[in-house]
Design a protein around this motif. Structure first.
Motif, short mmCIF file in Angstrom:
data_model
loop_
_atom_site.label_atom_id
_atom_site.label_comp_id
_atom_site.label_asym_id
_atom_site.label_seq_id
_atom_site.Cartn_x
_atom_site.Cartn_y
_atom_site.Cartn_z
N SER A 241 23.86 4.87 123.03
CA SER A 241 24.34 3.49 122.60
C SER A 241 25.25 3.76 121.67
O SER A 241 26.41 3.04 121.61
N GLY A 242 24.96 4.75 120.73
CA GLY A 242 26.35 4.84 119.67
C GLY A 242 27.72 5.33 120.35
O GLY A 242 28.82 4.72 120.01
N ILE A 243 27.49 6.15 121.49
CA ILE A 243 28.64 6.57 122.10
C ILE A 243 29.22 5.22 122.60
O ILE A 243 30.71 5.13 122.68
N GLY A 244 28.50 4.44 123.21
CA GLY A 244 29.04 3.36 124.02
C GLY A 244 29.87 2.45 123.01
O GLY A 244 31.10 1.93 123.01
N GLN A 245 28.94 2.03 121.82
CA GLN A 245 29.66 1.25 120.76
C GLN A 245 30.83 1.93 120.03
O GLN A 245 31.83 1.10 120.07
N SER A 246 31.05 3.32 119.75
CA SER A 246 32.17 3.59 119.20
C SER A 246 33.44 3.81 120.25
O SER A 246 34.35 3.47 119.86
N ALA A 247 33.14 4.05 121.37
CA ALA A 247 34.22 4.03 122.39
C ALA A 247 34.78 2.56 122.72
O ALA A 247 35.79 2.10 122.64
N ARG A 248 33.81 1.54 122.52
CA ARG A 248 34.28 0.25 122.55
C ARG A 248 35.25 -0.25 121.45
O ARG A 248 36.12 -0.84 121.75
N LEU A 249 34.47 0.17 120.48
CA LEU A 249 35.56 -0.25 119.01
C LEU A 249 36.68 0.51 119.09
O LEU A 249 37.91 -0.32 118.63
N THR A 250 36.72 1.73 119.49
CA THR A 250 38.01 2.41 119.34
C THR A 250 38.84 2.00 120.34
O THR A 250 40.36 1.75 119.97
N ARG A 251 38.46 1.30 121.49
CA ARG A 251 39.42 0.64 122.42
C ARG A 251 40.11 -0.60 121.94
O ARG A 251 41.10 -0.59 121.83
N SER A 252 39.11 -1.57 121.43
CA SER A 252 39.69 -2.70 121.03
C SER A 252 40.63 -2.65 119.76
O SER A 252 41.59 -3.33 119.80
N SER A 253 40.31 -1.45 118.96
CA SER A 253 41.13 -1.62 117.61
C SER A 253 42.48 -0.93 118.09
O SER A 253 43.55 -1.05 117.58
N MET A 254 42.45 -0.09 119.17
CA MET A 254 43.76 0.81 119.55
C MET A 254 44.32 -0.21 120.24
O MET A 254 45.58 -0.11 120.35
N ILE A 255 43.83 -0.95 121.10
CA ILE A 255 44.76 -2.12 121.85
C ILE A 255 45.47 -3.06 120.76
O ILE A 255 46.58 -3.20 121.16
N GLU A 256 44.86 -3.41 119.89
CA GLU A 256 45.37 -4.18 118.60
C GLU A 256 46.50 -3.32 118.17
O GLU A 256 47.60 -3.95 117.97
N THR A 257 46.34 -2.04 118.05
CA THR A 257 47.29 -1.53 117.28
C THR A 257 48.67 -1.23 118.21
O THR A 257 49.94 -1.24 117.71
N TYR A 258 48.35 -0.97 119.43
CA TYR A 258 49.46 -0.87 120.45
C TYR A 258 50.40 -2.04 120.38
O TYR A 258 51.37 -1.98 120.92
#
Lengths: 282, 344
Positions: B215-232
């Protein structure tokens, strides 16, 4: 908070396949829970008594998910487990959400020592992992259904306080709040009639996600033997009991485990869809 | 003063305040509940005189505030009381059971970071396309499933049906525990040069750590994704594209690093969640960690031990968050360079 009108949000919600899957799963689970008395094949198997001629049977046409160690139909018990989980989630959230929201409004709008005391209090609660706090509370109380709900309720409100506090802090700078204050609105009016409606998307989204997480928490407690006691059909304790009969009677724990997964997944997908549609920060 | 240091001191003060709060909360919850702790400790057959003596010895007749004072005095001397279940000091018990739990949590934490962050980066790079949808769905499924469900499923698939992993425990039968230095079997066996034991311990760690980490892997993948999309969406990404940097380099260096900051903060919370979820996973894999002790003392209403376990977990949670704050303030140039900017 959200500059979108509700119709735009709804259009966005509809066009997101993930939210539609979530909505379907949620409706399916709620439907099963509501109609449990009519659709379960063996409603009598909810209690402690099963069919002793059909013990530990593998999944078959008569028992889709097999039977347990005293011959009770597993499908029936899982559907009643859905009902119990959902009832517990609704009870927990219907107390912890309003409490948390009101405290968050007070802390965010009034500021000063109210803010300091309330937010440090939430910090204290949030410094203990939820499951450990709930377990500890169960350690001091007898393990019953009501106490399990009480333990989860006690640890759940701070999340709403923190959420609403953050929203209020950003809303309080908006023009409409100043306008209300200028025309002499009372703090109560400003908090509940002006600011609160703008917190609704965030609260609603969190509420949806939380139904899943409360189910998860309650089933974790009963998995550890600290929650609902037999013969009440609870998904968590069914997984724990079934694990003793692995791998021969694998269905005893795998099907309840998958049932928890489906239930939590549904509410999570739905909540995710709402979050994107509302642009809510949760 | 150095801004990083100042921030850290500030956080340390708040953490101490919170820890005091936790101790008050858990102490009073433990005292307010119905039932006489001395009676529970001695059992229903003990004489009233014995119960009274114990009440006197443990200061249970004093007002609650005074009792809390005694509790704090003992705590300052590193004494958390005596477990009524093992009849040993609670600190001794916790020291005996904690390393097994920590070893599991650390391995799971490493998995969460090493698998979750790259997965999130992949999803963000292919946002709204095939790999993104697949990764997001997998992440949601991982987040929604309690650790004990993963435990049961992994155990059935990879230990029973296709038995490539051990079913339970920390070591195989016949393998002796390495000499206890840290209590981490992997580290201890390496230090003692027992490589066979090291691989055996690692082998036993894989399934429970995976169950705990999913569940941590899922959570960290989700967060990295959304915050990277913001950065993009930021202009500097557009600029680096205009300069003609390869998409791979942009994703790895320019979009990923700023995205790490919000993700790291949440990872601290996830680590704490793992400490709690370890209770569930340890139960599935019969892991001799803090959870077995915790559940046992809870079922036996062993007040001192319950308070001790909760306090230790809360303290570890606060320390984790302090470390995360430290890392964030070091990698976040806005905090690190605040002083230089103020001067210029």
């Amino acid at each position: 908070m959200s500059s979108k009108t509700s119709s735009v949000a709804w259009t966005e919600f509809k066009s997101n396949p993930i939210s539609i899957i979530g909505l379907t799963l949620v409706c399916f689970c709620i439907g099963l829970a509501l109609l449990a008395d009519f659709i379960t094949p063996y409603p009598a198997h909810v209690g402690p008594i099963g069919d002793f001629t059909a013990i530990n049977q593998a999944p078959s046409a008569a028992h889709w998910f097999g039977t347990d160690t005293i011959g009770r139909d597993l499908l029936t018990r899982i559907i009643y487990g859905f009902r119990l989980s959902l009832i517990m989630a609704v009870m927990v959230l219907s107390i912890s959400m309003p409490v948390g929201v009101v405290l968050g409004l007070l802390a965010g709008y009034l500021g000063g020592w109210v803010e300091f005391v309330l937010m440090r209090l939430t910090d204290i609660f949030l410094a203990i992992p939820p499951l450990v706090l709930a377990m500890a509370i169960m350690g001091f109380l007898p393990a019953t259904l009501t106490n399990a709900m009480l333990a989860v309720t006690v640890m759940w409100w701070p999340w709403y306080t923190r959420l609403v506090y953050n929203v209020v802090r950003s809303e309080a700078r908006e023009g409409y709040v100043l306008a209300a204050e200028v025309i002499g609105a009372s703090p109560l009016h400003t908090m509940f009639r002006e600011i609160l409606p703008n917190c609704v998307p965030a609260i609603l989204t969190k509420l949806t996600l939380d139904v899943g997480f409360v189910v998860l928490m309650v089933s974790s407690l009963s998995f550890l033997g600290l929650g609902v006691q037999p013969p009440t059909p609870d998904l968590g304790s069914m997984v724990a009991d079934g694990a003793k009969y692995m791998p021969d009677a694998w269905w005893l724990s795998i099907f309840p485990a998958l049932a928890i997964m489906v239930l939590v997944l549904g509410f999570n997908l739905l909540g995710d869809g709402l979050r994107e549609a509302f642009d809510a920060e949760v | 003063m150095n801004p990083v240091l100042r921030l850290l001191l500030q956080r340390l003060a708040i953490s101490l305040l919170v820890l005091v709060g936790v101790s008050i909360l858990i102490f009073f919850v433990a005292r307010v509940v119905p039932g006489d702790p001395a009676r529970i400790a001695l059992g229903p057959n003990a004489s009233q005189a014995a119960v009274d003596a114990m009440r006197e010895a443990r200061h249970l007749n004093d007002p609650l505030i005074i009792q809390y004072g005694w509790f704090v005095r003992d705590l300052a001397q590193g004494d958390l009381g005596t477990s009524l279940y093992t009849r040993r000091p609670v600190t001794t018990d916790i020291a005996a059971y904690l390393p097994a739990t920590l070893e599991l949590v650390f391995v799971a934490g490493a998995m969460m970071i090493l698998l979750g962050l790259p997965l999130g980066r992949l999803a963000a790079r292919y946002a709204k396309r095939g790999p993104d949808h697949a990764a997001r769905f997998a992440a949601v499924v991982a987040v929604c499933t309690p650790a004990f469900v993963w435990g049961v499923i992994l155990q059935l698939l990879l230990a029973y049906i296709w038995p490539i992993f051990p079913l339970e425990g920390r070591l195989s039968n016949g393998v002796d525990a390495p000499p206890g230095i840290t209590g981490f079997y992997t580290l201890d066996s390496l230090m003692a040069g027992q490589f066979a034991t090291f691989f055996d311990a690692l082998y036993h760690l894989i399934l429970p750590a995976t169950a705990l980490a999913l569940s941590g892997i899922g959570q960290s993948a989700r967060l990295t994704r959304s915050s990277m999309i913001e950065t993009y969406r930021k202009p500097f990404i557009e600029m680096s594209r205009a300069y003609g940097f390869r998409e791979d380099r942009i994703s790895r260096r320019y979009a990923f690093r700023p995205a790490l900051i919000p993700t790291l903060t949440i990872l601290g919370l996830d680590f704490a969640a793992m400490l709690a979820n370890a209770f569930l996973v340890e139960r599935v894999f019969v892991w001799p960690g803090l959870s077995r002790y915790g559940v046992e003392v809870i079922l036996r209403k062993d007040l001192d031990a319950i308070v001790g376990v909760v306090l230790v977990i809360a303290a570890m949670f606060l320390v984790t968050n302090l470390i995360v704050d430290l890392i964030v303030s070091i990698i976040n140039p806005r905090i690190r360079l605040a002083e230089r900017r103020a001067k210029s």
